[in-house]
Design an enzyme around this catalytic site. Structure first.
Site, PDB file in Angstrom:
ATOM      1  N   ASP A 137       0.813  -1.163  -0.065  1.00  0.00           N
ATOM      2  CA  ASP A 137       0.003   0.066   0.030  1.00  0.00           C
ATOM      3  C   ASP A 137       0.899   1.188  -0.014  1.00  0.00           C
ATOM      4  OD1 ASP A 137      -2.385  -1.142  -0.127  1.00  0.00           O
ATOM      5  OD2 ASP A 137      -3.048  -0.638   1.929  1.00  0.00           O
ATOM      6  N   ASP A 196       3.528  -8.983   9.521  1.00  0.00           N
ATOM      7  CA  ASP A 196       3.618  -7.499   9.385  1.00  0.00           C
ATOM      8  C   ASP A 196       5.068  -7.546   8.834  1.00  0.00           C
ATOM      9  OD1 ASP A 196       1.229  -6.826  10.332  1.00  0.00           O
ATOM     10  OD2 ASP A 196       1.802  -6.047  11.998  1.00  0.00           O
ATOM     11  N   ASP A 198       7.882  -6.036   9.642  1.00  0.00           N
ATOM     12  CA  ASP A 198       8.989  -5.993  10.436  1.00  0.00           C
ATOM     13  C   ASP A 198       9.335  -7.374  11.100  1.00  0.00           C
ATOM     14  OD1 ASP A 198       6.756  -5.417  11.962  1.00  0.00           O
ATOM     15  OD2 ASP A 198       8.014  -4.928  13.898  1.00  0.00           O
ATOM     16  N   ASP A 290      -7.571  -7.476  13.633  1.00  0.00           N
ATOM     17  CA  ASP A 290      -7.153  -8.575  14.187  1.00  0.00           C
ATOM     18  C   ASP A 290      -8.052  -9.143  15.353  1.00  0.00           C
ATOM     19  OD1 ASP A 290      -6.271  -6.871  15.916  1.00  0.00           O
ATOM     20  OD2 ASP A 290      -4.122  -7.368  15.620  1.00  0.00           O
TER      21      ASP A 290
END
Length: 534
Positions: A137, A196, A198, A290
């Protein structure tokens, strides 16, 4: 000349007289409203805060007992659910292995995109039974091109990787994940692993998680634990580690062992796609998509499993600004979700009454609402206010014993940081200001309720940052100074309140000593937040 001199000498006396009049007026007003208004309101506030404190300590003690029993009797996941390696089939070949989709949502992740894509492409699984999906994105064209080139590089190596973009950021992360599930090639997948940008899973991650889903059809989610690669970067990251370690060591383990329910952490987990579809898929109505999905799936009767011995490396926010934005999202979202789903949970007929009570009272109300509000209101407002109102007495069991029990139970998660416990207490009390504001925003659904600011990640830049900090003097912006001033003021108020409860109002030298400690902590917090540990 004499007339002029006499006029000028009367000015200071007139000024002091006016000052004394104002002081007397304030004193008179305070005396008039203190007994009929301030004292009753403060007593009611103390009573309500004590009730919330009892709720918090009961919740912590209950979880402490449960986690002790889990450890004592060795209720490991392998004993509660069937796990065995997926066996090869000569006739079926690799088709005996389930098809796994790995999703990596990204947004301008210049520092970490290579780490996350490389870790996902390094996952061990039959190459024709796994699809890596990068959901980019990014709004920066340069970063977007870098991510695309990195995906192409892995595709040239034979990895089945898909680079997906969209023309808007509607729904933020939830919107990206939802859009990613619409592609035709996803229909052949049985499970989806989410990381994610990281997060760096070990190569055997899928071998340790997917068999649980294969052999236990009632399981919808397998959640792994987070491992923080930059916990020792500075004092602030150590404080974060202490809070999150308790969450993973106790809260997630207790939820998994008792009601087979806990909040999905949004990453480092594997979902059964059919369970996601039955629950309604991703929704962007809150900033905790989530948790939203996890609650809805649980209400459908699905069970979750938490693997504490499976850790995935990730990064903690290393600046106060990034941490504050993250905490706003993590505090506002659950409160807003509680507002939206409480009646849906009550009316649900697929889960037991005890599970409903657990989700509404324990999971949402005590942990996501009461804990934030009581920590700020009681310790940062009510206790300091009692210094000015001696008629209101706060019992020691409420101001000292209960918070001591809560603090000690929390310290179990990170034994190596016991010597930092005092700093953690002060830091958490100050952060409760931001969490309380965010909780109220979520409950009242005001304008900032859906504010989403992506947490800044540094990746490999952490190593460079650690090497250059000693040579380069850190620069503080005005905004950072204001937030650190909040930190210092909050610490000061907390110390003054504790002094009043523990020593009374007649020990002047103890009062000065407490003040000295408070100012020392203010200075240490100002410097230590940005200076790495040696």
């Amino acid at each position: 000349m004499d007339r002029f001199s006499s006029t000028t000498t009367t000015i200071p006396f007139a000024f002091h007289g006016a000052k004394d009049d104002i002081t007397m007026q304030f004193s008179l007003i305070w005396t008039q409203i203190k007994a009929p208004l301030i004292v009753p309101l403060l007593r009611i506030s103390v009573f309500l805060c004590l009730i919330m404190s009892v709720m918090m300590v009961i919740e912590r003690v209950y979880m402490g007992i449960v986690i002790s029993l889990v450890k004592l009797f060795g209720r490991k996941p392998e004993k509660r659910y069937k796990w065995e390696p997926i066996k090869d089939d000569i006739e079926l070949g690799n088709s005996c292995y389930p098809m796994v989709l790995v999703q990596i949502p990204m947004y301008n992740e210049r520092e970490v995109y290579q780490l996350s894509i490389g870790a996902a492409c390094g996952l061990s699984w039959p190459s024709d039974r796994i699809i890596i999906q990068v959901l980019d994105d990014s709004t920066d064209p340069t970063i977007k091109e870098l991510v695309r080139v990195e995906c192409q590089r892995w595709a040239n190596k034979g990895v089945n990787i898909k680079y997906e973009v969209r023309d808007n950021r509607n729904g933020y992360k939830a919107g990206a994940l939802k859009e990613g599930m619409k592609h035709s090639y996803v229909k052949q997948c049985d499970f989806v692993a989410i990381f994610d940008a990281d997060f760096q899973p070990e190569s055997n991650f899928l071998w340790r998680t997917v068999p649980f889903l294969v052999h236990n059809p009632e399981l919808a989610l397998i959640q792994a634990r987070w491992k923080f690669v930059n916990a020792d970067e500075c004092l602030m990251t150590r404080m974060q580690e202490m809070s999150l370690d308790y969450h993973f060591t106790v809260e997630q383990e207790v939820g998994s062992s008792t009601y087979a329910f806990f909040g999905f952490n949004g990453t480092a987990g594997v979902w059964r796609i059919s369970a996601m579809s039955e629950a309604g898929g991703w929704k962007d109505r809150t900033t905790v998509e989530d948790m939203d999905l996890a609650v809805r799936a649980s209400l459908k009767g699905w069970k979750f499993l938490y693997l504490s011995n499976l850790q995935v490396k990730n990064e903690l926010p290393s600046t106060f600004k990034a941490y504050r934005y993250q905490q706003h999202r993590w505090s506002c979202g659950p409160a807003n979700l509680f507002r939206k789903m409480v009646m849906e949970i009550i009316k649900n007929k697929k889960v037991s009454l005890w599970k409903k009570i657990h989700v509404i009272y324990s999971f949402f109300f005590v942990r996501k609402v009461v804990a934030h509000i009581n920590t700020f209101v009681f310790y940062c407002i009510i206790l300091p206010a009692t210094v000015l109102v001696p008629e209101v007495v706060v019992p020691k069991w409420g101001a000292v014993y209960i918070p001591s029990i809560i603090t000690l139970l929390n310290a179990v998660g990170t034994p190596r940081s016991l010597h930092l416990l005092v700093f953690w207490i002060l830091f958490e009390n100050v952060m409760s200001l931001h969490r309380t504001k965010a909780t109220i925003v979520g409950l009242l659904e005001t304008s900032r309720v859906n504010e989403w600011i992506v947490t800044e990640k540094l990746g490999d830049a952490l190593k460079v940052k650690a090497g250059t900090k000693a040579l380069k003097k850190p620069r503080f912006r005005i905004e950072d100074r204001i937030h650190l001033l909040e930190l210092g003021v909050g610490m000061y108020l907390l110390f003054i309140g504790c002094y009043d409860v523990m020593f009374g109002k007649n020990h002047f030298f103890i009062f000065l000593f407490i003040q000295a400690i408070a100012f020392f902590i203010m200075a240490f917090g100002y410097v230590g937040t940005f200076i790495p540990n040696s």
